[in-house]
Design an enzyme around this catalytic site. Structure first.
Site, short mmCIF file in Angstrom:
data_model
loop_
_atom_site.label_atom_id
_atom_site.label_comp_id
_atom_site.label_asym_id
_atom_site.label_seq_id
_atom_site.Cartn_x
_atom_site.Cartn_y
_atom_site.Cartn_z
N GLN A 43 0.84 -1.20 0.00
CA GLN A 43 0.00 0.00 0.00
C GLN A 43 0.88 1.25 0.00
OE1 GLN A 43 -2.64 -0.20 3.34
NE2 GLN A 43 -4.01 -1.61 2.32
N SER B 251 5.91 3.95 10.16
CA SER B 251 5.83 2.71 9.37
C SER B 251 4.39 2.25 9.23
CB SER B 251 6.68 1.62 10.02
OG SER B 251 5.91 0.89 10.94
N LYS B 252 4.14 1.53 8.13
CA LYS B 252 2.78 1.06 7.86
C LYS B 252 2.38 -0.05 8.83
CE LYS B 252 3.74 0.78 3.40
NZ LYS B 252 3.64 0.41 1.99
N ARG B 253 3.38 -0.79 9.30
CA ARG B 253 3.06 -1.88 10.22
C ARG B 253 2.76 -1.37 11.62
NH1 ARG B 253 7.54 -4.75 10.64
NH2 ARG B 253 8.41 -3.71 8.84
N HIS C 246 2.30 2.01 12.61
CA HIS C 246 1.39 3.16 12.70
C HIS C 246 0.51 3.13 11.46
CE1 HIS C 246 5.61 4.16 13.90
NE2 HIS C 246 5.02 4.40 15.05
#
Ligand code: GLU
Length: 443
Positions: free
Chosen positions: A17, A213-215, A217
């Site tokens: 994403q 980070s997407k993981r 936050h």
């Protein structure tokens, strides 16, 4: 002024994403190109077949479209593979690069034929529009690998060829690429391209100052879109992460950003992403929408989420927008029943509930509600403010609780709800009077 036409690009890899940092980089590329009457394009860097997925390619196009950053051109790096190979062979033919037979890294019993660049071992100095003069000693890289084989050029090589062939004048990208720049400049010089101007944007940080980070936050465009943030608000907030035009003002349209942007006002240090600030921006943008547009966009958001859009949404739009900072929150209020008093099917409140907070007996409450009906029967106009004007003097005279509590319960059917004037304004005269009369029959 530089007479050459400015050409910028964003070069996302379709590996997941889209990170909001990519949107910010795209935004500055877009703004800078538009400010200089140049062009801005998107290149999807899809040559790493193991990590890329087709679905992420589609997501990139959709996300940029959603954000309103329409590129002047777009292509995929994989469309240029033949050109990458051609120039790789040319460098080998010119002895600027060479094929090196060496043991395979993960299996030394096998041999590979990688292509290495002949490194002139110089110090590379370039001017970064944000960081000023930057120097790297390139000897530590040695003759670095530029292709896994003569048919398989590596990422650095492909980037340089594509930027060179597309005549990119300004490579404006994230800070994490700064250490790639000297190697890319060496490749570029071997190929004889003109060196672009570089700028490396500071990272977007989480409140604990780690990389957002997407993981860990919420950091992708998709995550914020599904929470009901507006693209206009996202663009405005991202522009102010790492840059500010000076002064107190914070709300800027994309056109205004194009006029105001300058690299001199870009910060070097990482910028902390503050979700509360982003929510504030979103609320400001919600308030700027014409009411009909607010209702239409919220309806679309709710439909996409699988929620039923209540028919009374237009009536409660203003009230809902005062309370909700995002479409997600507005939809949650509706789903949670906060506005269920708007439903025609609500049952009449019990006599007990009508008296519960009234601090008066049934006879007094009956008299008061009868008086409320009388006061509102022909009162014009019928808005929350004017209903308040009509009722408040009487309520003050009789004891507010004995008028306003039963009136509120009569209108909402519930123990907790907005104040009776807001309810009356939202329901309109007919329903207001009907509900009070129904309540009177319960006493
Ligand atoms: N493909 C790189 C990325 O996704 C960008 C490379 C560049 O901008 O030069 O981070």
């Amino acid at each position: 002024m530089n007479p050459e036409k400015v050409i910028t690009r964003i070069a996302p890899s379709p590996t997941g994403q889209m990170h909001i940092g990519t949107v910010r980089t795209a935004l500055f590329n877009y703004i800078f190109a538009k400010q200089n009457k140049g062009t801005y394009f998107v290149r999807i860097e899809d040559t790493d077949r193991e990590r890329n997925k087709e679905e992420w390619v589609d997501a990139i196009w959709n996300d940029f479209e959603w954000c309103g950053l329409k590129p002047d051109a777009k292509y995929r790096q994989s469309e240029h593979i033949e050109r990458h190979k051609e120039l790789l062979q040319k460098l080998v033919a010119e002895d600027k690069a060479y094929i090196s037979r060496e043991p395979k890294k993960d299996d030394p019993t096998e041999e590979v034929e990688v292509v290495r660049l002949r490194n002139p071992n110089t110090t590379i100095t370039f001017t970064d529009l944000i960081r000023g003069e930057v120097s790297f000693d390139t000897t530590e890289h040695g003759d670095f690998v530029i292709a896994r084989s003569i048919d398989d050029p590596l990422y650095h090589f492909a980037v340089v060829v594509d930027d060179g062939d597309s005549c990119v004048t300004h490579v404006l990208r994230a800070e994490e690429h700064i250490s790639n720049t000297p190697r890319q400049i060496l490749i570029l010089e071997a190929l004889g391209y003109t060196r672009p101007t570089y700028a490396h944007f500071p990272l977007i940080l989480a409140p604990d100052r780690t990389k957002l980070s997407k993981r860990k936050h919420a950091a992708s465009v998709e995550q914020y879109r599904t929470q009901g943030f507006l693209p206009e608000a996202m663009i405005n907030y991202l522009a102010l992460l790492g840059w500010n035009p000076g002064g107190e003002r914070e709300i800027f349209s994309l056109d205004e950003l194009i006029k105001l942007f300058s690299f001199e006002r870009m910060h070097k240090a990482g910028a902390v992403f503050d979700i509360e600030k982003f929510r504030w921006f979103n609320h400001e943008y919600l308030k700027l929408l014409p009411m009909q547009e607010f209702v239409d966009r919220l309806s679309l958001f709710m439909t996409e989420r699988g929620d039923t859009v209540p028919p009374y949404l237009p009536q409660i739009g203003v009230e809902l927008r005062n309370r909700a900072q995002t479409f997600g929150e507005a939809a949650d209020y509706l789903k949670g029943g906060e506005f269920s008093f708007m439903e025609d099917t609500i049952p009449a409140p019990t006599g007990e509930l009508l008296l519960q907070g009234a601090k008066a007996d049934a006879a007094a409450v009956k008299t008061n509600l009868t008086k409320v009906v009388e006061l509102l029967l022909e009162h014009e106009p019928f808005t929350a403010e004017s209903v308040k004007e009509a009722i408040f003097p009487y309520a003050t005279e009789q004891g507010r609780a004995s008028v306003l509590w039963p009136m509120r319960v009569a209108l909402s059917g519930k123990e907790k709800s907005p104040d009776p004037f807001t309810l009356a304004g939202l329901l309109g005269r007919k329903k207001t009077l009907e509900r009070i009369e129904k309540a009177l029959r319960m006493l």
